[in-house]
Design a protein around this motif. Structure first.
Motif, mmCIF file in Angstrom:
data_model
loop_
_atom_site.group_PDB
_atom_site.id
_atom_site.type_symbol
_atom_site.label_atom_id
_atom_site.label_comp_id
_atom_site.label_asym_id
_atom_site.label_seq_id
_atom_site.Cartn_x
_atom_site.Cartn_y
_atom_site.Cartn_z
ATOM 1 N N ASP A 26 0.929 -1.144 0.091
ATOM 2 C CA ASP A 26 0.040 0.038 -0.116
ATOM 3 C C ASP A 26 0.740 1.310 -0.048
ATOM 4 N N ASP A 27 2.279 1.186 0.126
ATOM 5 C CA ASP A 27 3.266 2.304 0.330
ATOM 6 C C ASP A 27 2.639 3.078 1.516
ATOM 7 N N ALA A 28 2.258 2.516 2.537
ATOM 8 C CA ALA A 28 1.720 3.079 3.838
ATOM 9 C C ALA A 28 2.829 2.606 5.037
ATOM 10 N N ILE A 29 2.379 3.266 6.118
ATOM 11 C CA ILE A 29 2.980 2.889 7.285
ATOM 12 C C ILE A 29 1.845 2.684 8.363
ATOM 13 N N SER A 30 2.019 1.482 9.057
ATOM 14 C CA SER A 30 0.949 1.126 10.024
ATOM 15 C C SER A 30 1.342 0.771 11.374
ATOM 16 N N HIS A 31 0.589 0.993 12.229
ATOM 17 C CA HIS A 31 0.764 0.740 13.843
ATOM 18 C C HIS A 31 -0.472 0.176 14.399
ATOM 19 N N VAL A 32 -0.138 -0.711 15.223
ATOM 20 C CA VAL A 32 -1.381 -1.277 16.040
ATOM 21 C C VAL A 32 -1.370 -0.701 17.469
ATOM 22 N N PHE A 33 -2.217 0.208 18.033
ATOM 23 C CA PHE A 33 -2.031 0.619 19.337
ATOM 24 C C PHE A 33 -3.103 -0.171 20.405
ATOM 25 N N LYS A 34 -2.528 -0.721 21.599
ATOM 26 C CA LYS A 34 -3.615 -1.089 22.386
ATOM 27 C C LYS A 34 -3.525 -0.451 23.516
ATOM 28 N N PHE A 35 -4.851 -0.145 24.263
ATOM 29 C CA PHE A 35 -5.004 0.722 25.431
ATOM 30 C C PHE A 35 -5.537 -0.183 26.299
ATOM 31 N N LYS A 36 -5.933 0.492 27.613
ATOM 32 C CA LYS A 36 -6.483 -0.161 28.906
ATOM 33 C C LYS A 36 -7.708 -0.612 28.503
ATOM 34 N N ASP A 37 -8.509 0.442 27.834
ATOM 35 C CA ASP A 37 -9.958 -0.007 27.580
ATOM 36 C C ASP A 37 -10.424 0.941 26.501
ATOM 37 N N PHE A 38 -11.610 0.904 26.446
ATOM 38 C CA PHE A 38 -12.208 1.818 25.046
ATOM 39 C C PHE A 38 -11.878 3.152 25.463
ATOM 40 N N SER A 39 -12.194 3.512 26.680
ATOM 41 C CA SER A 39 -12.054 5.143 27.011
ATOM 42 C C SER A 39 -10.845 5.598 26.717
ATOM 43 N N GLU A 40 -9.760 4.848 26.864
ATOM 44 C CA GLU A 40 -8.295 5.314 26.386
ATOM 45 C C GLU A 40 -8.149 5.442 25.114
ATOM 46 N N ALA A 41 -8.716 4.304 24.285
ATOM 47 C CA ALA A 41 -8.594 4.242 22.970
ATOM 48 C C ALA A 41 -9.222 5.244 22.236
ATOM 49 N N PHE A 42 -10.269 5.729 22.803
ATOM 50 C CA PHE A 42 -11.301 6.742 22.192
ATOM 51 C C PHE A 42 -10.543 8.005 22.587
ATOM 52 N N GLY A 43 -9.855 8.201 23.727
ATOM 53 C CA GLY A 43 -9.230 9.633 24.070
ATOM 54 C C GLY A 43 -7.945 9.560 23.111
ATOM 55 N N TRP A 61 -7.979 4.436 9.675
ATOM 56 C CA TRP A 61 -7.916 3.886 10.917
ATOM 57 C C TRP A 61 -9.175 3.031 11.335
ATOM 58 N N SER A 62 -9.086 2.077 12.370
ATOM 59 C CA SER A 62 -10.297 1.307 12.917
ATOM 60 C C SER A 62 -9.920 1.196 14.267
ATOM 61 N N ASN A 63 -11.034 0.982 14.727
ATOM 62 C CA ASN A 63 -11.077 0.743 16.409
ATOM 63 C C ASN A 63 -11.888 -0.568 16.695
ATOM 64 N N GLY A 64 -11.371 -1.347 17.832
ATOM 65 C CA GLY A 64 -12.063 -2.491 18.305
ATOM 66 C C GLY A 64 -12.038 -2.242 19.550
ATOM 67 N N TYR A 65 -12.896 -2.019 20.591
ATOM 68 C CA TYR A 65 -12.728 -1.722 21.974
ATOM 69 C C TYR A 65 -11.328 -0.969 22.277
ATOM 70 N N ASN A 66 -10.275 -1.741 22.873
ATOM 71 C CA ASN A 66 -9.125 -1.028 23.368
ATOM 72 C C ASN A 66 -8.150 -1.004 22.229
ATOM 73 N N VAL A 67 -8.258 -1.356 20.909
ATOM 74 C CA VAL A 67 -7.089 -1.458 19.975
ATOM 75 C C VAL A 67 -7.612 -0.529 18.933
ATOM 76 N N VAL A 68 -6.359 0.295 18.558
ATOM 77 C CA VAL A 68 -6.781 1.370 17.318
ATOM 78 C C VAL A 68 -5.763 0.979 16.399
ATOM 79 N N ARG A 69 -6.118 0.630 15.078
ATOM 80 C CA ARG A 69 -5.212 0.138 13.922
ATOM 81 C C ARG A 69 -5.197 1.366 12.969
ATOM 82 N N VAL A 70 -4.008 1.917 12.972
ATOM 83 C CA VAL A 70 -3.728 3.349 12.318
ATOM 84 C C VAL A 70 -2.823 2.989 10.980
ATOM 85 N N LYS A 71 -3.283 3.303 9.836
ATOM 86 C CA LYS A 71 -2.585 3.331 8.694
ATOM 87 C C LYS A 71 -2.522 4.659 7.959
ATOM 88 N N LEU A 72 -1.115 5.243 7.461
ATOM 89 C CA LEU A 72 -0.877 6.377 6.867
ATOM 90 C C LEU A 72 -0.439 6.221 5.745
#
Ligand SMILES: C[C@H](O)[C@H](O)[C@H]1CNC2=NC(N)=NC(=O)C2=N1
Length: 96
Positions: A26-43, A61-72
């Motif tokens: 995709d000629d992109a960079i990606s990172h998966v961020f995992k947080f304590k809970d949804f509130s932290e992820a949404f913040g 990007w996409s979010n599932g509960y405490n996980v945010v997958r980011v592609k740039l």
């Protein structure tokens, strides 16, 4: 008009980022961020959204509960550009 990074510029840029993975397909960079809970992820997403709006450059990007997958990647350039690197650096500062 923003240009795609060439291979050398991309490799240099990636060395300055924390844990971002280059996706050649995709000629992109990606990172998966995992947080304590949804509130932290949404913040996190809220802070990134403000940085993206300020930069005029936005993640795929996409979010599932405490996980945010980011592609740039830069849609206008058809690949990775300096704008993606700058936003990744801003995201790295947000997560600390
Ligand atoms: C008109 C154009 O959509 C805008 O200049 C911005 C909005 N945010 C963007 N974000 C990303 N990732 N790529 C773009 O090309 C882009 N373009």
């Amino acid at each position: 008009m923003v240009e795609k990074l060439n291979d050398a510029a991309r490799e240099t840029a990636l060395r300055g980022l924390n844990g971002w993975i280059y996706d050649a397909a995709d000629d992109a960079i990606s990172h998966v961020f995992k947080f304590k809970d949804f509130s932290e992820a949404f913040g996190f997403m809220s802070r990134v959204a403000l940085a993206a709006e300020k930069a005029g450059h936005h993640p795929d990007w996409s979010n599932g509960y405490n996980v945010v997958r980011v592609k740039l990647t830069t849609h206008d350039a058809g690949g990775l550009s300096a704008k993606d690197v700058a936003l990744a650096q801003a995201i790295d500062r947000i997560v600390g």
